[in-house]
Design a protein around this motif. Structure first.
Motif, PDB file in Angstrom:
ATOM      1  N   ASP A 191      40.517  37.538  40.067  1.00 18.23           N
ATOM      2  CA  ASP A 191      40.974  38.730  40.304  1.00 18.23           C
ATOM      3  C   ASP A 191      41.426  38.417  41.911  1.00 18.23           C
ATOM      4  O   ASP A 191      42.166  38.479  42.286  1.00 18.23           O
ATOM      5  CB  ASP A 191      40.470  40.075  40.017  1.00 18.23           C
ATOM      6  CG  ASP A 191      39.996  40.257  38.873  1.00 18.23           C
ATOM      7  OD1 ASP A 191      40.673  39.885  37.791  1.00 18.23           O
ATOM      8  OD2 ASP A 191      39.249  41.238  38.569  1.00 18.23           O
ATOM      9  N   LYS A 218      32.462  35.098  38.662  1.00 20.26           N
ATOM     10  CA  LYS A 218      33.963  34.617  37.939  1.00 20.26           C
ATOM     11  C   LYS A 218      35.002  35.403  37.834  1.00 20.26           C
ATOM     12  O   LYS A 218      36.055  34.980  38.197  1.00 20.26           O
ATOM     13  CB  LYS A 218      33.534  33.673  36.515  1.00 20.26           C
ATOM     14  CG  LYS A 218      34.412  33.049  35.839  1.00 20.26           C
ATOM     15  CD  LYS A 218      34.223  32.241  34.563  1.00 20.26           C
ATOM     16  CE  LYS A 218      35.101  31.269  34.255  1.00 20.26           C
ATOM     17  NZ  LYS A 218      34.562  31.146  32.750  1.00 20.26           N
ATOM     18  N   GLN A 219      34.649  36.375  37.364  1.00 23.68           N
ATOM     19  CA  GLN A 219      35.964  37.314  37.163  1.00 23.68           C
ATOM     20  C   GLN A 219      36.398  38.128  38.467  1.00 23.68           C
ATOM     21  O   GLN A 219      37.719  38.012  38.764  1.00 23.68           O
ATOM     22  CB  GLN A 219      35.201  38.611  36.206  1.00 23.68           C
ATOM     23  CG  GLN A 219      36.657  39.726  35.792  1.00 23.68           C
ATOM     24  CD  GLN A 219      37.667  39.061  35.121  1.00 23.68           C
ATOM     25  OE1 GLN A 219      37.262  38.211  34.239  1.00 23.68           O
ATOM     26  NE2 GLN A 219      38.677  39.495  35.368  1.00 23.68           N
ATOM     27  N   HIS A 236      29.466  35.843  34.908  1.00 22.54           N
ATOM     28  CA  HIS A 236      30.454  36.242  34.473  1.00 22.54           C
ATOM     29  C   HIS A 236      31.244  37.348  35.401  1.00 22.54           C
ATOM     30  O   HIS A 236      32.346  37.359  35.733  1.00 22.54           O
ATOM     31  CB  HIS A 236      30.660  36.872  33.216  1.00 22.54           C
ATOM     32  CG  HIS A 236      30.078  35.846  32.006  1.00 22.54           C
ATOM     33  ND1 HIS A 236      31.467  35.035  31.611  1.00 22.54           N
ATOM     34  CD2 HIS A 236      29.402  35.570  31.364  1.00 22.54           C
ATOM     35  CE1 HIS A 236      30.711  34.269  30.695  1.00 22.54           C
ATOM     36  NE2 HIS A 236      29.414  34.517  30.463  1.00 22.54           N
ATOM     37  N   ILE A 271      32.811  41.872  30.335  1.00 24.61           N
ATOM     38  CA  ILE A 271      32.993  41.662  31.416  1.00 24.61           C
ATOM     39  C   ILE A 271      33.714  42.647  32.402  1.00 24.61           C
ATOM     40  O   ILE A 271      33.048  42.832  33.522  1.00 24.61           O
ATOM     41  CB  ILE A 271      33.702  40.255  31.568  1.00 24.61           C
ATOM     42  CG1 ILE A 271      32.740  39.281  30.544  1.00 24.61           C
ATOM     43  CG2 ILE A 271      33.984  39.970  32.847  1.00 24.61           C
ATOM     44  CD1 ILE A 271      33.485  37.801  30.473  1.00 24.61           C
ATOM     45  N   LYS A 272      34.690  43.078  31.988  1.00 22.34           N
ATOM     46  CA  LYS A 272      35.481  44.232  32.787  1.00 22.34           C
ATOM     47  C   LYS A 272      34.555  45.421  33.127  1.00 22.34           C
ATOM     48  O   LYS A 272      34.369  46.007  34.120  1.00 22.34           O
ATOM     49  CB  LYS A 272      36.735  44.534  32.051  1.00 22.34           C
ATOM     50  CG  LYS A 272      38.010  43.632  31.941  1.00 22.34           C
ATOM     51  CD  LYS A 272      39.047  44.165  31.394  1.00 22.34           C
ATOM     52  CE  LYS A 272      40.107  42.881  31.152  1.00 22.34           C
ATOM     53  NZ  LYS A 272      41.204  43.002  30.499  1.00 22.34           N
ATOM     54  N   PRO A 332      35.711  40.038  26.444  1.00 28.64           N
ATOM     55  CA  PRO A 332      36.338  40.219  27.816  1.00 28.64           C
ATOM     56  C   PRO A 332      36.245  41.664  28.161  1.00 28.64           C
ATOM     57  O   PRO A 332      36.049  42.061  29.423  1.00 28.64           O
ATOM     58  CB  PRO A 332      37.715  40.010  27.460  1.00 28.64           C
ATOM     59  CG  PRO A 332      37.878  39.016  26.101  1.00 28.64           C
ATOM     60  CD  PRO A 332      36.642  39.376  25.412  1.00 28.64           C
TER      61      PRO A 332
END
Length: 200
Positions: free
Chosen positions: A200, A195-196, A192, A162-163, A159
């Motif tokens: 948010d 999607k993230q 990704h 991804i951030k 994760p």
């Protein structure tokens, strides 16, 4: 050092040095833009045995294929860079706000000559470039598998990666640049990150 013309005086087998000189001479010509047909015609005019003409032609053809593959990869990467440009907004004939997506305009050699914006998100990629894209996808999966076995990376994406990807994208990095930094496929990064952002 013997000259290329010295190789062509009488029909006899070329020694290894003259043979390699002739191969290099024709490889330089084909990489600089001379067609394979022209090379074949030039080879037929040489006074060397047919088996050596065939061998030279095969080596030159291989050099041409490698150069062509490199050029097509560069063209494809240029197209993908255009497709990663940010969207713009416009107004249609009914005064509705619409999202406009970047589309590359290509010349006959698939070189990006202009960027236009359209309401369609998809871009029709030429079949020759699509084949290159598929090949890159396959080799990317193979390389990712090799890296995973060497590094012992888990099968799921962390994760925090991804951030970091979202942050890098916000800073202006392209998906391809992020992918090369982390060793993932650009399509994976795109999926990704988008999607993230939607979460948010």
């Amino acid at each position: 050092m013997p000259k290329i013309k010295d190789c062509l005086t009488a029909e006899q087998s070329l020694d290894r040095i003259k043979f390699e000189m002739l191969v290099n001479h024709y490889c330089v010509q084909v990489v600089s833009g001379i067609s394979l047909v022209s090379i074949k015609v030039k080879l037929e005019r040489n006074n060397i045995p047919q088996f050596q003409k065939n061998s030279i032609y095969r080596r030159v053809e291989k050099a041409w294929m490698l150069e062509k593959d490199n050029i097509l990869r560069q063209r494809l990467l240029s197209i993908l860079e255009v497709l990663e440009l940010p969207e713009k907004f416009g107004i249609d004939k009914d005064y509705n706000i619409v999202t406009l997506y970047p589309q590359p305009v290509l010349n006959k050699e698939y070189k990006v000559i202009e960027v236009i914006y359209k309401t369609e998100k998809a871009f029709l990629i030429p079949s020759e470039l699509f084949n290159v894209y598929c090949h890159m996808e396959e080799s990317g999966k193979e390389e990712k598998g090799k890296k995973r076995s060497k590094l012992g990376r888990p099968s799921t994406i962390k994760p925090e990666y991804i951030k970091e990807w979202v942050q890098l994208k916000a800073e202006g990095y392209t998906y391809a640049q992020i992918a090369s930094r982390y060793g993932y496929n650009p399509t994976t990064i795109t999926y990704h990150v988008k999607k993230q952002i939607s979460i948010d």
